[in-house]
Design a protein around this motif. Structure first.
Motif, short mmCIF file in Angstrom:
data_model
loop_
_atom_site.label_atom_id
_atom_site.label_comp_id
_atom_site.label_asym_id
_atom_site.label_seq_id
_atom_site.Cartn_x
_atom_site.Cartn_y
_atom_site.Cartn_z
N LEU A 86 69.29 110.82 60.22
CA LEU A 86 69.93 109.54 60.50
C LEU A 86 71.12 109.38 59.56
O LEU A 86 70.99 109.53 58.34
CB LEU A 86 68.95 108.37 60.29
N ALA A 87 72.28 109.08 60.13
CA ALA A 87 73.50 108.90 59.34
C ALA A 87 74.20 107.62 59.78
O ALA A 87 73.83 107.00 60.77
CB ALA A 87 74.44 110.10 59.56
N TYR A 88 75.22 107.23 59.02
CA TYR A 88 76.11 106.19 59.53
C TYR A 88 77.52 106.77 59.57
O TYR A 88 77.90 107.59 58.74
CB TYR A 88 76.03 104.91 58.70
N GLY A 98 72.70 110.32 54.67
CA GLY A 98 73.50 111.06 55.64
C GLY A 98 74.68 110.22 56.12
O GLY A 98 74.55 109.02 56.37
N ILE A 99 75.83 110.86 56.21
CA ILE A 99 77.00 110.20 56.78
C ILE A 99 77.54 111.05 57.93
O ILE A 99 77.55 112.27 57.88
CB ILE A 99 78.10 109.95 55.73
N GLY A 100 77.94 110.35 58.99
CA GLY A 100 78.63 111.02 60.10
C GLY A 100 80.11 110.95 59.80
O GLY A 100 80.77 109.94 60.04
N GLY A 111 75.29 112.13 46.25
CA GLY A 111 74.04 112.01 46.98
C GLY A 111 74.22 111.82 48.47
O GLY A 111 73.43 111.12 49.11
N LEU A 112 75.24 112.48 49.02
CA LEU A 112 75.56 112.35 50.43
C LEU A 112 75.45 113.70 51.12
O LEU A 112 75.67 114.75 50.51
CB LEU A 112 76.98 111.80 50.60
N GLU A 113 75.10 113.67 52.41
CA GLU A 113 75.05 114.91 53.17
C GLU A 113 75.62 114.69 54.57
O GLU A 113 75.58 113.58 55.11
CB GLU A 113 73.63 115.48 53.25
N VAL A 114 76.13 115.77 55.15
CA VAL A 114 76.78 115.71 56.46
C VAL A 114 76.16 116.75 57.37
O VAL A 114 76.19 117.95 57.08
CB VAL A 114 78.30 115.98 56.33
#
Length: 389
Positions: free
Chosen positions: A13-15, A49-51, A80-83
């Motif tokens: 799940l990302a934004y 998670g980021i889109g 602390g972000l993942e794509v």
């Protein structure tokens, strides 16, 4: 955010960062610092998670400079972000004062679209976390419906087949599998999920599938279960889904309802508006057009392509299509096996809301995005998924 599905697979799940306008690599790096990391901290998670949305200039800077790509990957890790997914629909200018029809250019009959999406695929292969072998990229559904003839349709199909071949080669080179998802949208050549079946089966490659945007699905008055069942029967893969809600007006003939709708008719984005009639769906390209006189029948509910915050439906007499999102999500991930493993909250219209509903400053925007993700997280855990650290 990662979730364990009861079948043992991982659902992401990302934004989507297209809510934060940025055309350059420096702008993208600033987004991570000023917006994405604060959202993660509000959620109390070690990983978010980021889109990622990479406009033309930002993508070009990254694909031509391997050190810049490594720097972006390090910055994601540090914050602390993942794509695992990219939004490849807008090409450039998504933060402009007026976007409207410009967002559909270049389309898949234009060579720039193929080259840009190829670049995005290469970049995503380099950005994926070490333990994630699969990535997804959503893209526009071929083209806006006007000026799209048989010759341009064939050019678009050829471009997508070429892209599929390049993605095959990319996996051989990197070990990463990247898939592309056409995103049906009202007014486009592919307006509905049903419209996507013929062109996607004609392309005939499992790397090219569909992105189910639940705002677009609702705006077109599609039933989620019917739509997804049709895709399954046709063998069309659901590569990703964007979790979003449209604006709903139950009684558009009432003056007070039209007055409330008028507050959402704004100059930046296109807000395609639809109603369902006995003769089939009817619609306009924009909400202001629907409100002008008797352009659109008003005996039945209207829905407008306006991504309203998931956790905060408009006040009466308007509401949102959140029930459609919930129904679609149940079908997407609530069964014995998920139909897709990439989910993305995509409310990009925060600053286009009526003035009294807009966030005032970064902190309020981060609060709103975190609230949307919390709602999405709760929906997933209610369906039996377990949030992972």
């Amino acid at each position: 955010m990662r979730f364990r599905h009861p079948d043992g697979s991982t659902v992401h799940l990302a934004y989507c960062t297209n809510v934060h306008p940025a055309e350059t690599l420096d702008g993208v790096l600033a987004q991570l610092r000023d917006h994405c990391e604060p959202v993660r901290r509000r959620l109390g998670r070690d990983r978010l998670g980021i889109g990622l949305w990479l406009a033309k200039d930002a993508a070009h800077a990254l694909v031509t400079d391997p050190s810049a790509l490594r720097g972006l990957r390090c910055e994601l890790d540090r914050r602390g972000l993942e794509v695992v997914t990219l939004n490849g629909f807008p090409y450039e200018g998504f933060g402009a004062e007026e976007v409207k029809y410009r967002v559909y250019k270049p389309d898949w009959a234009d060579p720039e679209r193929l080259e840009h999406t190829t670049s995005l695929a290469r970049l995503l292969a380099g950005l994926l976390p070490d333990d994630v072998p699969d990535g997804s990229i959503s893209t526009l559904p071929l083209a806006w419906r006007t000026a799209y003839d048989g010759q341009r349709a064939e050019t678009a199909r050829t471009a997508l087949r070429t892209l599929a071949e390049r993605l095959d080669a990319l996996q051989e080179l990197t070990g990463r599998s990247i898939r592309i998802a056409l995103e049906p949208e009202p007014g486009c050549v592919v307006e509905t999920t049903h419209d996507a079946i013929a062109p996607l089966t004609a392309i005939g490659h499992d790397r090219i599938g569909i992105c189910v945007d639940t705002c677009h699905l609702a705006t077109s008055f599609e039933d989620p279960h019917t739509a997804l069942d049709d895709l399954i029967r046709a063998g069309v893969p659901v590569v990703k889904s964007q979790l979003s809600a449209a604006l709903h007006a139950e009684q558009p003939h009432l003056p007070e309802v039209r007055e409330a709708l008028a507050a959402f008719a704004e100059p930046r984005f296109l807000h395609q508006t639809r109603t369902s009639t006995a003769a089939g769906p009817r619609g306009t390209d924009d909400l202001a057009e629907a409100l002008a006189g008797d352009t659109l029948p008003d005996a039945a509910p209207w829905r407008a392509h306006f991504h309203v915050p998931l956790h905060a439906a408009p006040t009466a007499p308007l509401t949102s299509t959140l029930p459609v999102l919930k129904s679609a999500l149940t079908r997407l991930v609530g069964g014995p096996h998920p139909l897709t493993r990439h989910l993305e909250v995509e409310t990009y219209t925060w600053q286009a809301l009526p003035p009294e509903l807009r966030p005032r400053g970064r902190a309020q925007l981060a609060d709103g995005i975190a609230a949307e993700l919390t709602l999405a997280r709760d929906l997933l855990t209610d369906l039996g998924l377990k949030e992972l650290p």
